[in-house]
Structures are given as C-alpha cells and as structure tokens.
Scaffold this active site. Sequence first.
Site, short mmCIF file in Angstrom:
data_model
loop_
_atom_site.label_atom_id
_atom_site.label_comp_id
_atom_site.label_asym_id
_atom_site.label_seq_id
_atom_site.Cartn_x
_atom_site.Cartn_y
_atom_site.Cartn_z
N GLY A 54 0.95 -3.18 -8.57
CA GLY A 54 -0.20 -4.04 -9.46
C GLY A 54 -0.96 -5.14 -8.61
O GLY A 54 -1.83 -5.77 -9.01
N GLN A 55 -0.56 -5.15 -7.37
CA GLN A 55 -1.15 -6.40 -6.44
C GLN A 55 -2.64 -6.06 -6.27
O GLN A 55 -2.81 -4.89 -6.23
CB GLN A 55 -0.13 -6.33 -5.15
CG GLN A 55 1.18 -6.79 -5.16
CD GLN A 55 1.71 -6.93 -3.84
OE1 GLN A 55 1.08 -7.18 -2.75
NE2 GLN A 55 2.87 -6.83 -3.74
N THR A 56 -3.42 -7.12 -6.21
CA THR A 56 -4.74 -7.05 -5.93
C THR A 56 -5.15 -6.18 -4.99
O THR A 56 -6.25 -5.15 -5.29
CB THR A 56 -5.42 -8.55 -5.69
OG1 THR A 56 -4.73 -9.37 -6.23
CG2 THR A 56 -6.71 -8.51 -5.82
N ILE A 74 -3.64 -3.45 -3.95
CA ILE A 74 -3.45 -2.08 -4.36
C ILE A 74 -4.12 -1.39 -5.80
O ILE A 74 -4.41 -0.30 -5.64
CB ILE A 74 -1.87 -2.00 -4.65
CG1 ILE A 74 -1.07 -2.67 -3.68
CG2 ILE A 74 -1.22 -0.58 -5.14
CD1 ILE A 74 0.62 -2.73 -3.82
#
Length: 183
Positions: free
Chosen positions: A71-73, A75
């Site tokens: 969920g990282q920005t 990704i």
Amino acid sequence: MGNFFSSMFDRLWGVNREMRILILGLDGAGKTTILYRLQIGEVVTTKPTIGFNVETLVYKNLKLNVWDLGGQTSIRPYWRCYYSNTAAVIFVVDSTDRDRMPTAAHELHLMLREDELQDAALLVFANKQDQPAALSASEVSRELNLVELKDRSWSIVASSATNGDGISEGLDWLIDVVREEQM
Ligand SMILES: Nc1nc2c(ncn2[C@@H]2O[C@H](COP(=O)(O)OP(=O)(O)OP(=O)(O)O)[C@@H](O)[C@H]2O)c(=O)[nH]1
Ligand SMILES: [Mg+2]
C-alpha cells in the site's frame, strides 16, 4: 446425467469455484495481517509489503485466490495491474490514522472508478478497533464517503486483525454477496 447433477450441485454450492479477491488500502492498514489471519488463523509478524502476497484458501466451499498488495504511495500505481477478473475488493483502513483518512478516501474512489472493478463487491474493514484512538465504523464510513457509492454491493465492518474481531463476519458477508451475484 451424473455430470449434469454434479455440475448443478457445484453451481448451487460453489464447489470448485474460484474467486479472486484483492486486499487494498494504505500502507500499515493491516492488509497482510488480515491475509494471514484468514489463511492460518494467527497473527504473523509482518514487514511492509513490496509487491504482493497471494494465498489460496478454501472458505465455505469456495476457493479464494486472495491477493494482498503493498500500500505504499510508490506501489499504489501498480494496483491496477491486478484488477481484471476480481470478484471483490477488501479495502482495509487503519481507523486510528485520522490524518490520512482523506488519502484513503481518495485512493478508494480512484480505484472504484476503474472499468475492470465495476462489478466487484466492496468490503471495508475499519481495522485496529482494539486501539482506543480508533474511529468507529460509522465515522470511517463518513470519512470515506461510502454513501456516495452507487450500483455496488458494499459493507463496512469494524475489525481487529490482531484479536480477530470482525474478520470472519466481514468475509461471510462478502462471500454471500458474491455468491448471490454470480448465481
Ligand atoms: N493494534 C493493531 N495493530 C494492527 C492491526 N492490524 C495490523 N496491525 C499492525 O499494523 C502494522 C502493519 O500491518 P500490515 O498487515 O503489515 O499492514 P499492510 O496494510 O500490509 O501494510 P503494507 O504492506 O505496507 O501496505 C503491523 O505492525 C501489524 O501488526 C490491528 O487490528 N490492531
Ligand atoms: Mg502488507
């Protein structure tokens, strides 16, 4: 004839049916913790997901292919690579992360605008309810503007991936809805 009846039975009960489910949400929301709680019934120690985890589990006679995406920005733009043939999305929210509710709402509505997800059911987990600072499910619902959703089966369930509250309740709802829609 035997084949006819066995395939009728399979249709009615969903035996051998495969269903693709995506778990999405901001980094740290609890997606990977939920995936492994579903699969092995335990809390695992996670690290931020770079890429994805995929596990197959059988739940109520259905074979679920569950994809947990990072969920990282940086990704999030890759989420769209996984959308096709998705029966349902589980969107996980860290209910204590008040500052990022607008970001979660933005990512959710952006994702739901995609053509490939028009028929996908949506389950939102208002996760981390074991934390005193957690917003309630109805507060998270308001932050995410869920009432705006039209022509989609959706539900929000208060959950704690660490103590297990709400997880099977949410999945039960999701499976029932998807099974009904696919009959
Ligand atoms: N208190 C509490 N902590 C939780 C809960 N669910 C997950 N966590 C913790 O939150 C942290 C992040 O959980 P992950 O499951 O790795 O989060 P993720 O959504 O997969 O994050 P990314 O892989 O970076 O997208 C971990 O330390 C988990 O133990 C919960 O319901 N309550
Ligand atoms: Mg993860």
